[in-house]
Design an enzyme around this catalytic site. Structure first.
Site, PDB file in Angstrom:
ATOM      1  N   SER A  70       0.798  -1.237   0.000  1.00  0.00           N
ATOM      2  CA  SER A  70       0.000   0.000   0.000  1.00  0.00           C
ATOM      3  C   SER A  70       0.822   1.273   0.000  1.00  0.00           C
ATOM      4  CB  SER A  70      -0.918   0.024   1.215  1.00  0.00           C
ATOM      5  OG  SER A  70      -1.924  -0.955   1.070  1.00  0.00           O
ATOM      6  N   LYS A  73       0.528   3.438  -2.945  1.00  0.00           N
ATOM      7  CA  LYS A  73      -0.610   4.332  -3.138  1.00  0.00           C
ATOM      8  C   LYS A  73      -0.206   5.804  -3.085  1.00  0.00           C
ATOM      9  CE  LYS A  73      -3.779   0.895  -1.205  1.00  0.00           C
ATOM     10  NZ  LYS A  73      -4.473   0.416   0.010  1.00  0.00           N
ATOM     11  N   TYR A 197      -3.623  -2.309 -10.264  1.00  0.00           N
ATOM     12  CA  TYR A 197      -3.550  -2.304  -8.799  1.00  0.00           C
ATOM     13  C   TYR A 197      -2.673  -3.437  -8.265  1.00  0.00           C
ATOM     14  CZ  TYR A 197      -5.092  -2.359  -3.948  1.00  0.00           C
ATOM     15  OH  TYR A 197      -5.127  -2.343  -2.570  1.00  0.00           O
ATOM     16  N   TYR A 249      -4.792   3.398   7.732  1.00  0.00           N
ATOM     17  CA  TYR A 249      -6.120   2.787   7.818  1.00  0.00           C
ATOM     18  C   TYR A 249      -6.813   3.255   9.100  1.00  0.00           C
ATOM     19  CZ  TYR A 249      -3.601  -0.069   4.486  1.00  0.00           C
ATOM     20  OH  TYR A 249      -2.831  -0.488   3.446  1.00  0.00           O
ATOM     21  N   VAL A 267       1.115  -3.765   4.021  1.00  0.00           N
ATOM     22  CA  VAL A 267       1.081  -5.044   4.738  1.00  0.00           C
ATOM     23  C   VAL A 267       2.329  -5.879   4.552  1.00  0.00           C
ATOM     24  CG1 VAL A 267      -1.435  -5.313   4.863  1.00  0.00           C
ATOM     25  CG2 VAL A 267      -0.201  -6.167   2.869  1.00  0.00           C
TER      26      VAL A 267
END
Lengths: 316, 316, 316, 316
Positions: A70, A73, A197, A249, A267
């Site tokens: 992530s 991103k 993605y 998150y 992660v």
């Protein structure tokens, strides 16, 4: 370390933190959802600080490539804002979600508009923007070139085994993409957007590469002091703001509370943190806490921010 | 304005911003939920900047007292942390809520533990801690003395008409308190805890008083540079972090994105913002946006942060 | 037992079921939320069938009064429909809730309109209608007279100890009432409406009294065949429909699936079930299942419906 | 019409209802989500009653085939229970959902277990069971043969244009299937399970065919009185119970309240209703109400149940 830090002090601090983390007993749980990630040795720890003066301070397994997941991103968002500017915010919100990273509940309530670009749904919309009618490999190639440029390192690659594993098991992400497609907020065929993605998440980088790639966010959008402008200053501030409020998150508030720096976790166990005007920091330790963020990575950043006074909430 | 600001520049900037806001057409809607607030003239605007050097820069209706409402939650949290320290976090979370300020949904999902101390439910738990077995007027008197000390101004009072109106119409807050009582997270009789809450929200202050009261958050917990310590430095950083991630309800992400400073708003139209090491800023304009935050107050802070470079996400 | 049942068969069946339940090992958990209920002996079981021909068949502790709790909602709804007719449905829905009986989540999503009259929130609105500007004791006295008339028994009373305990611990219900007050869907002071509710829940009845009180729902709204009309036939059908779809909270589907009869349960361990044209059935056993419905009471009704063919979904 | 109905009366009633519906002004909105459905003429109305005595009473466009859509879920459930029996309930609940038919929210809260077999998610699990390792066309062929047998009519077919349109636009269903796959509650590749689902929804039948196909649910599981057993009596009761509590999505309570019969609607405008021991009824009118159920179809059933006394909640 404003006013009182020195290259020597920072180098020693980085070594000390890495030494403390090497000894840590509680190291969290390695992500188990795809085989290539679950096989990583949880005893590893790497740290690299790219300081404002251009110096690099690394310790531990700072040269070992890991799956940035992530953290990608942040760079994909930067790329998409470059393509479509603030019109991006018609399709993605900028609020913390109050729910886990892969939650689909919020999308139903808010009609297919993800709360922010750092939850999976938001990142999928960002991928959909970056795809822009091309083949997935074009979009992903463009992102990879951008990251190699930022890190000044052509060794950054995509781990194809990870990408395939993501694709084979990513049913929640497939659900998210199709769900937003039903609301018209995915423009391409969902499998194409998902292709971007899954590959983006599978980018592998070392702490050294990642810290260097994050420097533009420390320097207000410049590649380096006096260097070329990567993005406008306001955009750099805003990406930092999003990292602080949404980068971890449903534990973003806690990260801000404990560390006090904009940060984005993955992660794979990596975290990229930015101390504006001071440093870009990459840390990696594969064991995760209950919220899916690197347990020792967070602790290491807490130590570093405390010792240096780099918290954005500090008066120094 | 790090390194390049001057007292004269800042004074002029404050005047310019107040002049721009005086001309603004779209001013938002005054809160209508209790009569004393709904009768406020929406054309008012006040601004006061308490700079790090001790200078005060004010413009507009900066001496006019207004109902600080939820801004009081910052001071009540400071008070409660002083009483019980980090054990407070067993009863209140520190994550953005992802829901409106008076939502009760999250409480059901999370078993009576509010997400953070700045949503109404969280603030009620903080009041319950501050009550500590005493009469409501003891707790509220203590808070008032603390705020008078911080502002160095004994003119800060409670607007009893507002307090009575809150009490007569505050059914959602009564529901929240009783709901948490059912989970055991309110320890006193709900009406006593609510009594503290309704009076605390009814504190009236001017921008000048509020900016001065917020200085300890700019100075890392000190009353003023070289002055007595109000709270530990780490606690000041953490309160700033909570203001940034949770201070504007479900528009906190947007405030961080646009303004880039820790801030806490109230439905009376006030906002307290902190630029660590630089300034404590109070702004007031009664018209609210759709999220219940001061429309012109937010805009004024955006202008100020842009012009001064005070954003915590800026490298300067 | 349509066409083939006989008084003797039914009498024996009722005895057999009571005998089986007396032997049962797994009896569920007695409700613990208020002291007077938690002290009930879980070994008790009572059953009474008021058959269409006027005969009564009872077994076990069928004369022992128990707290009817939510079963009172059926009679209160009947009373309220008599007062305001179908305008009641502007303030209460008639859909299963999909959430536990005391959930507040649904109220936020649907703006203070409870999903049906048998969840707590809906029953509170019904109480508010029955209150109609009077003192709580007037409304509760009226309900009590109605139920004594239906059961032809003046021995039905309110257990004041239970009523006081409900009041002292009913924080969730206080929350629900105040929450709906905030939406304008409670018209009286919440404490008055709650007073009616807490007393209504505290009505104590035996299985014999309860089965007799339910006969009007078996007889299409008539007191007894050829007797006076209590409510219109259509209304009786509709109350039965609501009991079937909403009478067992979030286990209503399961009760319909297993038993196949309209039924309303209470946390005191009672259930009133209606076999239209055949019988009104009251069963009581204090041990509850995970959904808060009488464990053995449900099992006994399943046995009875299977043996008699009284399921509304059966062709006989 | 128990005890007093006659073939002549029922025939006249069916004609009268069709005549009333032909005149109706407010007819609802035709489903717009796929082109083949959106082009249907909303002025059509068909009704067919298959009475217990074997007589058929039809009026209006009762021979016109329409897309049965979700009504197919009743037959697919019957088929799946035949394959796996009550083990089916480990993967699907039997409670009303309290949310729209295509909601994904509930799945997140309840870990991939749909609330009942009649919402889309539940029907997908049922398809996954019926697939049983075969090719989609095998499972769909088997269902089609079952329905032809029940209706005693080989003219029942799949509308391939509808099936293709479902597939091309069914992003929400694709999302649901993948989401449950992530929880392990879809066993096959999601596209295979979805293939069965999209084809099953595209079955086209006339009211006459549908009423005949539903007879086994009126006859307690027998094909016809004295005929072969299709399913056990208990299973027929239970399917009827599920239709009553869950057959009209989030308007199931209202349908039970108004009509009082087990029923299953489809967005093609059809409804199958069962009066146990009395009749199987198929009605069709393409205009839908706000909940996605046939507006005139529901009204026609309300008229029929009122005139005949067939409500399962009636004592007759």
């Amino acid at each position: 370390m404003r006013g009182r830090d020195s290259v020597a002090d920072l180098a020693r601090l980085v070594q000390d933190i890495a030494a403390e983390m090497a000894e840590a007993g509680e190291r969290g749980e390695v992500a188990s959802y795809i085989p290539p990630l679950s096989r990583i040795d949880p005893r590893q720890f790497g740290l690299c600080v790219a300081a404002a003066d251009g110096s690099l301070h690394a310790a531990g397994a700072s040269e070992e490539p890991f799956s940035i997941q992530s953290i990608s991103k942040v760079f994909a968002l930067t790329q998409a804002l470059g393509k479509v500017g603030d019109t991006l915010w018609r399709r993605v919100g900028r609020e913390p979600s109050g729910t886990p990273f892969n939650s689909i509940v919020q999308l139903e309530r808010e009609q297919g508009i993800p709360r922010n670009p750092f939850i999976n749904a938001g990142a999928l919309v960002v991928c959909d923007i970056n795809l822009a009618g091309h083949e997935p490999r074009v979009a992903i190639g463009e992102l990879l070139r951008f990251m190699r440029y930022l890190a000044d390192d052509d060794g950054i690659i995509i781990d194809e085994a990870v990408a395939r594993a993501e694709q084979a098991t990513g049913f929640r992400n497939i659900a998210l993409a199709n769900y937003m497609k039903a609301f018209g907020n995915i423009r391409h065929a969902p499998e194409l957007t998902l292709g971007v993605y899954f590959h983006q998440c599978a980018i592998a980088m070392s702490c050294r590469q990642l810290a260097r790639a994050g420097r533009y966010l420390m320097h207000g959008g410049l590649y380096e002091p006096g260097g070329p402008r990567v993005i406008p200053a306001q955009r750099a501030r805003r990406i930092n703001a999003l990292m602080l409020t949404c980068g971890h998150y449903d534990a973003s508030g806690d990260f801000a509370f404990r560390v006090g720096l904009p940060g984005k976790s993955g992660v794979g166990g990596g975290i990229l943190a930015i101390a504006p005007g001071q440093a870009a920091i990459a840390v990696w330790s594969p064991g995760l806490d209950a919220n899916g963020n690197s347990l020792l990575g967070t602790l290491a950043l807490e130590r570093l921010a405390e010792a240096t006074g780099w918290s954005v909430f500090s008066p120094d």
